[in-house]
Enzyme design. Structure first.
Site, PDB file in Angstrom:
ATOM      1  N   LYS A 207      -3.327  -8.240  -5.169  1.00 14.54           N
ATOM      2  CA  LYS A 207      -2.338  -8.307  -6.259  1.00 14.54           C
ATOM      3  C   LYS A 207      -2.519  -9.564  -7.116  1.00 14.54           C
ATOM      4  CE  LYS A 207       1.190  -5.550  -3.896  1.00 14.54           C
ATOM      5  NZ  LYS A 207       0.563  -5.443  -2.557  1.00 14.54           N
ATOM      6  N   ARG A 208      -3.753  -9.865  -7.477  1.00  9.50           N
ATOM      7  CA  ARG A 208      -4.008 -11.050  -8.276  1.00  9.50           C
ATOM      8  C   ARG A 208      -3.656 -10.810  -9.738  1.00  9.50           C
ATOM      9  NH1 ARG A 208      -3.952 -13.061  -3.700  1.00  9.50           N
ATOM     10  NH2 ARG A 208      -5.603 -14.427  -2.933  1.00  9.50           N
TER      11      ARG A 208
END
Length: 291
Positions: free
Chosen positions: A98-99
């Site tokens: 989830k960058r």
């Protein structure tokens, strides 16, 4: 560099052959304790080894990066070994990282998770909530290496609604995310840059997916996405396999349900863990069938 065509096509083939299911590796402390393992790098490694053995040959496995990152460099080393071991077993690996960031920082995240780093997987999750355009370095890097990106669109957590369900020019923010991903997956390739067989929309199924929670009552319309929809929250979080068909207008073979705790609580026995995974795969098999 990943070879063998774009991620979207490889994922579509894997789902058709091995079932539309994404199994999670989520070694949080409660599960480590339940499995009789220590909450340290050694316990983390053993947990991951059991999962690799049990999930060999399934379509997709999703390590939750945060539970590895919690142990620092030793945890990342376990994650690297786990990713390599899963791929040796014929499994596509989705790094749930989830960058999301901007500029050179996003480019560095892209190099780590979608480039040639030991951490790089077949696909990675990403957050677009600094603006969809902020993901450009990740999208570009993933395209060059034949990897996929799953962009958060509509999540099940109540806190997300105030942002994701807000409207812009008559569309929810979540819908604008889906539509932006669909534009990348459209015929003619990804943007104006032709990446040939690793382009997002240039060959077959698109490689930019979205994330849509399984428990949502009003999901965004994904019918024009031409790419995969990762659907977390099945099982322990309340999502029902029998209620997923057609979620958001999805076509057969488009939805990829993600299951973690519902299966992992069957461990640490490898046979029991694999049996639980097979039962869940059977429960979602209808999602690959044409109506």
């Amino acid at each position: 560099m990943t070879v063998g065509g774009g991620f979207g096509d490889r994922l579509s083939a894997a789902m058709a052959q091995r079932g539309p299911l994404c199994l999670g590796i989520d070694p949080h402390p409660e599960l480590l304790d339940r499995w009789g393992l220590t909450a340290d790098p050694a316990g983390l490694a053993r947990f991951s080894e059991i999962c690799v053995t049990a999930f060999a040959g399934f379509a997709v496995v999703k390590p939750q990066v945060a539970f590895f990152e919690a142990y620092g460099s030793a945890g990342f080393a376990v994650l690297e070994r786990t990713t390599e071991a899963l791929r040796r077993e014929g499994v596509l690996v989705l790094a749930d990282a989830k960058r999301g960031d901007i500029g050179s920082t996003m480019a560095a995240y892209a190099a780590a998770w979608a480039g040639e780093s030991p951490l790089a997987a077949d696909a990675v999750t990403a957050s677009p909530y600094l603006g969809f355009g902020s993901l450009q370095p990740l999208l570009d890097t993933a395209a060059r290496h034949g990897r996929g990106v799953f962009v958060l669109a509509a999540t099940s957590n109540p806190e997300g609604a105030s942002v994701q369900r807000a409207t812009v020019d008559g569309r929810t923010v979540a819908q604008t995310i889906v539509d932006a991903a669909a534009a990348l997956n459209g015929a003619g390739g990804y943007g104006s840059v032709g990446y040939g067989s690793v382009g997002y929309g240039s060959v077959g199924y698109g490689s930019v997916g979205v994330v849509v929670g399984a428990t949502l009552s009003d999901p965004p319309d994904v019918s024009a996405l031409n790419g995969p929809v990762l659907v977390p929250g099945v099982g322990a979080q309340g999502g029902r396999p029998d209620a997923l068909a057609g979620l958001g207008g999805a076509a057969a073979g488009q939805l990829l349900p993600a299951v973690s705790r519902e299966v992992l609580r069957a461990g640490p026995d490898v046979a029991a863990l694999r049996a639980a995974a097979e039962r869940m795969r059977d429960a979602v098999a209808h999602l690959a069938e044409a109506p």
